[in-house]
Design a protein around this motif. Structure first.
Motif, short mmCIF file in Angstrom:
data_model
loop_
_atom_site.label_atom_id
_atom_site.label_comp_id
_atom_site.label_asym_id
_atom_site.label_seq_id
_atom_site.Cartn_x
_atom_site.Cartn_y
_atom_site.Cartn_z
N LEU A 166 41.13 -22.76 18.05
CA LEU A 166 40.48 -23.81 19.10
C LEU A 166 40.73 -22.80 20.62
N LEU A 167 41.63 -21.77 20.64
CA LEU A 167 42.21 -21.62 21.74
C LEU A 167 41.60 -20.45 21.90
N CYS A 168 41.44 -20.14 23.36
CA CYS A 168 40.49 -18.92 24.31
C CYS A 168 41.85 -18.22 24.23
N GLN A 169 41.70 -17.68 23.21
CA GLN A 169 42.77 -15.83 23.88
C GLN A 169 42.23 -14.64 23.60
N CYS A 170 42.27 -13.43 24.57
CA CYS A 170 42.09 -12.33 24.78
C CYS A 170 41.83 -11.46 22.82
N ALA A 171 40.78 -10.60 23.87
CA ALA A 171 40.58 -9.51 22.17
C ALA A 171 41.85 -8.66 22.46
N SER A 172 41.28 -7.93 21.67
CA SER A 172 42.44 -7.11 21.40
C SER A 172 42.14 -6.08 22.56
N GLY A 173 43.41 -5.35 22.92
CA GLY A 173 43.00 -4.57 23.63
C GLY A 173 43.47 -4.63 25.56
N TRP A 174 43.45 -6.31 25.32
CA TRP A 174 43.25 -7.14 26.21
C TRP A 174 44.12 -8.39 26.52
N CYS A 175 44.77 -8.29 28.39
CA CYS A 175 45.82 -9.15 28.30
C CYS A 175 45.08 -9.92 29.53
N ALA A 176 46.25 -11.52 29.24
CA ALA A 176 46.00 -12.35 30.60
C ALA A 176 47.10 -12.36 31.49
N LYS A 177 46.14 -13.00 32.11
CA LYS A 177 46.85 -12.55 33.94
C LYS A 177 45.97 -13.66 34.66
N ASP A 178 47.06 -14.82 34.95
CA ASP A 178 46.38 -15.68 35.59
C ASP A 178 45.56 -16.62 34.79
N GLY A 179 44.85 -16.19 33.92
CA GLY A 179 44.39 -17.20 32.93
C GLY A 179 42.81 -16.46 32.71
N ILE A 180 42.58 -14.88 33.38
CA ILE A 180 41.60 -14.15 33.25
C ILE A 180 41.86 -12.62 32.00
N CYS A 181 41.17 -11.97 31.26
CA CYS A 181 41.71 -11.59 29.78
C CYS A 181 41.15 -10.05 31.20
N LEU A 182 42.48 -9.06 31.26
CA LEU A 182 42.02 -7.88 31.54
C LEU A 182 42.58 -6.85 30.78
N PRO A 183 41.91 -5.16 30.82
CA PRO A 183 42.55 -4.64 29.84
C PRO A 183 44.31 -3.61 29.95
N SER A 184 43.96 -3.60 28.49
CA SER A 184 46.21 -3.77 28.72
C SER A 184 46.15 -2.12 28.82
N LEU A 185 44.94 -1.36 28.44
CA LEU A 185 44.66 0.20 27.57
C LEU A 185 43.62 0.32 28.86
N ARG A 186 43.78 1.65 29.35
CA ARG A 186 42.19 2.32 30.46
C ARG A 186 41.42 1.91 29.26
N ALA A 187 41.77 3.08 28.49
CA ALA A 187 40.71 3.07 27.63
C ALA A 187 39.86 1.74 27.09
N VAL A 188 40.20 0.97 27.38
CA VAL A 188 39.84 -0.47 26.37
C VAL A 188 38.57 -0.34 27.86
N CYS A 189 38.76 -0.46 28.98
CA CYS A 189 37.92 -0.78 29.96
C CYS A 189 36.56 -0.02 30.24
N LEU A 190 35.30 0.14 29.42
CA LEU A 190 34.87 1.11 28.67
C LEU A 190 33.26 1.25 30.31
N THR A 191 32.67 2.14 30.49
CA THR A 191 31.81 2.07 31.78
C THR A 191 30.74 2.02 30.69
N ASP A 192 30.15 2.42 29.90
CA ASP A 192 29.00 2.02 29.67
C ASP A 192 28.58 1.19 28.62
N SER A 193 27.45 0.03 29.24
CA SER A 193 27.37 -0.97 28.10
C SER A 193 26.28 -0.59 26.92
N GLY A 194 25.83 0.68 26.58
CA GLY A 194 25.02 0.67 25.75
C GLY A 194 23.73 0.52 25.80
#
Length: 276
Positions: A166-194
């Protein structure tokens, strides 16, 4: 061709009624006035020099700029007509530039173009800094955003999240900062949406995208996760009718949306510095 036809010239915002024989003097005065301008500037009213005549004279006026027999062979009327044509070309180009400059500098509106926005290069540098920060810290990666999902799903504005216990937590490879999930690794920030855009544009469900070589790529300041681009710079505010509110921090109005300027991300509707 009849020379003595009443013609109305629009000069300097006023109307001057003259015969065809005297309109040359009015045109010459307009040209001289503009020649006295500094840096090649042209008087806007003069540039709108127009001719209004009766229906039977329409063809004469329409072809005057092209047919030199409109003037006396012994006069310098033909030269003045050429100057007028050049003046009109200059006016059209100048007006086009002014419109573009106005749109680029507009404070608000659906056609406003943002300034000091994230670029792919500046976004990539920030991602590198985030990755370096996470690899050097001993505190580890914070997963909890502080939001709950007992009744409603986690908000998309928090980035890639998962509802666990029942808690909103960041997906794997993402870390919370000020309540939002930012990529912890550049590799997880993909540019291609598919998504693809060979036939039609990118679907709105993909989030903020641009079509490039048939692919729907995320805009700078966003990352693709499970087929959708999560925007980290959109405050949620609009600026279609009024400028962005100052309470949102350093924003810029882009196509009616209040986006964070480069170096900032949106947290709870306001732009905060993106610091590792």
């Amino acid at each position: 061709m009849q020379q003595k036809k009443l013609t109305t010239l629009c000069l300097f915002g006023g109307l001057v009624v003259a015969t065809t024989n005297s309109w040359k003097s009015a045109l010459a005065a307009a040209i001289d006035n503009n020649n006295n301008k500094k840096n090649g500037e042209v008087d806007a009213a003069t540039l709108e020099l127009g001719v209004r005549v009766g229906a039977d004279d329409a063809a004469v006026v329409a072809g005057a700029a092209e047919e030199e027999d409109f003037c006396d062979e012994a006069s310098d009327c033909a030269l003045e007509l050429k100057q007028l044509r050049a003046l009109k070309v200059h006016t059209a180009a100048q007006a086009s530039e002014e419109v573009a400059d106005t749109a680029a500098g507009a404070l608000f509106g659906p056609e406003a173009v943002g300034v000091n926005m994230w670029t792919p290069e500046s976004w990539a540098r920030s991602l590198d800094l985030l990755e370096k920060s996470h690899s050097n810290t001993s505190a580890g990666c914070e997963l909890q955003t502080g939001a709950t999902c007992a009744i409603f799903s986690c908000k998309e504005s928090r980035g890639p999240t998962e509802c666990k216990d029942l808690l909103c937590q960041c997906a794997s490879g993402w870390c919370a900062k000020d309540g939002i999930c930012l990529p912890s690794l550049r590799a997880v920030c993909l540019t291609d949406s598919g998504g693809t855009c060979y036939a039609d544009g990118c679907d709105a469900s993909r989030g903020p995208t641009t079509c490039s070589a048939g692919k729907c790529l995320c805009e700078a300041g966003s990352c693709a996760y499970e087929g959708r681009c999560f925007q980290f710079t959109d405050t949620g505010g609009t600026c279609r009718a009024l400028p962005c509110d100052s309470s949102r921090g350093p924003t810029t109005c882009h196509q009616g949306r209040c986006l964070c300027q480069s170096g900032h991300v949106a947290v709870s509707g306001a732009c905060v510095p993106l610091e590792p």
